[in-house]
Design a protein around this motif. Structure first.
Motif, PDB file in Angstrom:
ATOM      1  N   ARG A  11       0.876  -1.170   0.000  1.00  0.00           N
ATOM      2  CA  ARG A  11       0.000   0.000   0.000  1.00  0.00           C
ATOM      3  C   ARG A  11       0.905   1.210   0.000  1.00  0.00           C
ATOM      4  O   ARG A  11       1.853   1.273   0.785  1.00  0.00           O
ATOM      5  CB  ARG A  11      -0.878   0.040   1.252  1.00  0.00           C
ATOM      6  N   THR A  12       0.612   2.154  -0.854  1.00  0.00           N
ATOM      7  CA  THR A  12       1.379   3.398  -0.887  1.00  0.00           C
ATOM      8  C   THR A  12       0.500   4.493  -0.312  1.00  0.00           C
ATOM      9  O   THR A  12      -0.627   4.680  -0.772  1.00  0.00           O
ATOM     10  CB  THR A  12       1.754   3.761  -2.340  1.00  0.00           C
ATOM     11  N   VAL A  21      -4.459   6.720   0.785  1.00  0.00           N
ATOM     12  CA  VAL A  21      -3.872   5.612   0.025  1.00  0.00           C
ATOM     13  C   VAL A  21      -3.839   5.957  -1.461  1.00  0.00           C
ATOM     14  O   VAL A  21      -4.859   6.311  -2.051  1.00  0.00           O
ATOM     15  CB  VAL A  21      -4.681   4.309   0.251  1.00  0.00           C
ATOM     16  N   LEU A  22      -2.646   5.863  -2.047  1.00  0.00           N
ATOM     17  CA  LEU A  22      -2.508   6.081  -3.489  1.00  0.00           C
ATOM     18  C   LEU A  22      -2.733   4.779  -4.240  1.00  0.00           C
ATOM     19  O   LEU A  22      -3.418   4.737  -5.249  1.00  0.00           O
ATOM     20  CB  LEU A  22      -1.100   6.595  -3.811  1.00  0.00           C
ATOM     21  N   ASP A  23      -2.088   3.728  -3.771  1.00  0.00           N
ATOM     22  CA  ASP A  23      -2.181   2.432  -4.442  1.00  0.00           C
ATOM     23  C   ASP A  23      -2.257   1.338  -3.395  1.00  0.00           C
ATOM     24  O   ASP A  23      -1.618   1.432  -2.347  1.00  0.00           O
ATOM     25  CB  ASP A  23      -0.950   2.189  -5.324  1.00  0.00           C
ATOM     26  N   ASP A  24      -3.021   0.300  -3.712  1.00  0.00           N
ATOM     27  CA  ASP A  24      -3.133  -0.840  -2.812  1.00  0.00           C
ATOM     28  C   ASP A  24      -3.225  -2.089  -3.681  1.00  0.00           C
ATOM     29  O   ASP A  24      -4.213  -2.286  -4.393  1.00  0.00           O
ATOM     30  CB  ASP A  24      -4.392  -0.694  -1.944  1.00  0.00           C
ATOM     31  N   SER A  25      -2.201  -2.915  -3.643  1.00  0.00           N
ATOM     32  CA  SER A  25      -2.174  -4.070  -4.541  1.00  0.00           C
ATOM     33  C   SER A  25      -3.303  -5.053  -4.235  1.00  0.00           C
ATOM     34  O   SER A  25      -3.740  -5.793  -5.107  1.00  0.00           O
ATOM     35  CB  SER A  25      -0.821  -4.781  -4.471  1.00  0.00           C
ATOM     36  N   ARG A  26      -3.791  -5.054  -2.984  1.00  0.00           N
ATOM     37  CA  ARG A  26      -4.862  -6.006  -2.657  1.00  0.00           C
ATOM     38  C   ARG A  26      -6.141  -5.716  -3.439  1.00  0.00           C
ATOM     39  O   ARG A  26      -6.901  -6.621  -3.758  1.00  0.00           O
ATOM     40  CB  ARG A  26      -5.174  -5.978  -1.161  1.00  0.00           C
ATOM     41  N   THR A  27      -6.353  -4.447  -3.753  1.00  0.00           N
ATOM     42  CA  THR A  27      -7.565  -4.117  -4.511  1.00  0.00           C
ATOM     43  C   THR A  27      -7.449  -4.632  -5.939  1.00  0.00           C
ATOM     44  O   THR A  27      -8.436  -4.708  -6.659  1.00  0.00           O
ATOM     45  CB  THR A  27      -7.805  -2.593  -4.555  1.00  0.00           C
ATOM     46  N   ILE A 121       4.807   6.683   2.214  1.00  0.00           N
ATOM     47  CA  ILE A 121       4.841   5.548   3.135  1.00  0.00           C
ATOM     48  C   ILE A 121       4.468   4.302   2.345  1.00  0.00           C
ATOM     49  O   ILE A 121       3.442   4.284   1.649  1.00  0.00           O
ATOM     50  CB  ILE A 121       3.818   5.740   4.278  1.00  0.00           C
ATOM     51  N   PHE A 122       5.310   3.285   2.443  1.00  0.00           N
ATOM     52  CA  PHE A 122       4.992   2.004   1.819  1.00  0.00           C
ATOM     53  C   PHE A 122       4.717   0.992   2.920  1.00  0.00           C
ATOM     54  O   PHE A 122       5.580   0.743   3.757  1.00  0.00           O
ATOM     55  CB  PHE A 122       6.155   1.513   0.959  1.00  0.00           C
ATOM     56  N   ALA A 123       3.514   0.444   2.913  1.00  0.00           N
ATOM     57  CA  ALA A 123       3.198  -0.648   3.831  1.00  0.00           C
ATOM     58  C   ALA A 123       3.352  -1.936   3.035  1.00  0.00           C
ATOM     59  O   ALA A 123       2.657  -2.148   2.046  1.00  0.00           O
ATOM     60  CB  ALA A 123       1.770  -0.506   4.348  1.00  0.00           C
TER      61      ALA A 123
END
Length: 153
Positions: A11-12, A21-27, A121-123
């Motif tokens: 998640r960015t 949140v800019l991007d979330d790979s889970r989506t 922030i990168f989670a």
């Protein structure tokens, strides 16, 4: 012979208090895979990933200078996720022209970030870590880290 890729969800987020949140790979339904040493546009990710183990979750706040290309990377990743050509719209101009502020990436939030670079922030949720990496903390990452926050998202 290539090393196996690191497989992870990310998640960015913007460090704006709301952690927008800019991007979330889970989506997108599938994790990101990254083969280290392939000249990925965000070397900071290679550095982050090389510190992590299977199943580990962590957040990394990365200095602006390390994430200045994130808008371009995110555009490619979004296009891939949408089934589009990752380089769509980038055929006719070189990288320098592309960074020109009048050139839209096609995503307003990325355009905004490109015009106003800031730390990100990168989670990272590491599903399958890189095997065979040895991490020497004393080498250090210098200005890269602004602190590592445990993350239990």
């Amino acid at each position: 012979h290539h090393p196996p890729p690191a497989t992870f969800h990310y998640r960015t987020m913007l460090p704006d208090g709301e952690h927008r949140v800019l991007d979330d790979s889970r989506t997108r339904g599938k994790p990101m895979e990254l083969i280290i040493g392939k000249k990925f546009k965000l070397p900071v990710w290679e550095t982050i990933l090389s510190t992590m183990r299977d199943g580990e979750q962590a957040e990394f706040l990365c200095d602006t200078k390390h994430v200045v290309l994130y808008p371009l990377v995110a555009k490619s990743l979004r296009n891939i996720a949408a089934g589009k050509d990752p380089l769509e719209g980038q055929r006719h101009c070189c990288g320098i022209a592309q960074m020109h502020e009048h050139h839209s990436l096609g995503y307003p939030d990325l355009d905004d970030l490109q015009q106003n670079p800031q730390p990100l922030i990168f989670a990272i949720d590491m599903l399958k870590a890189l095997s065979g990496w040895v991490w020497y903390p004393e080498v250090g990452l210098g200005s890269l880290w602004m602190g590592v926050v445990p993350w239990d998202g």
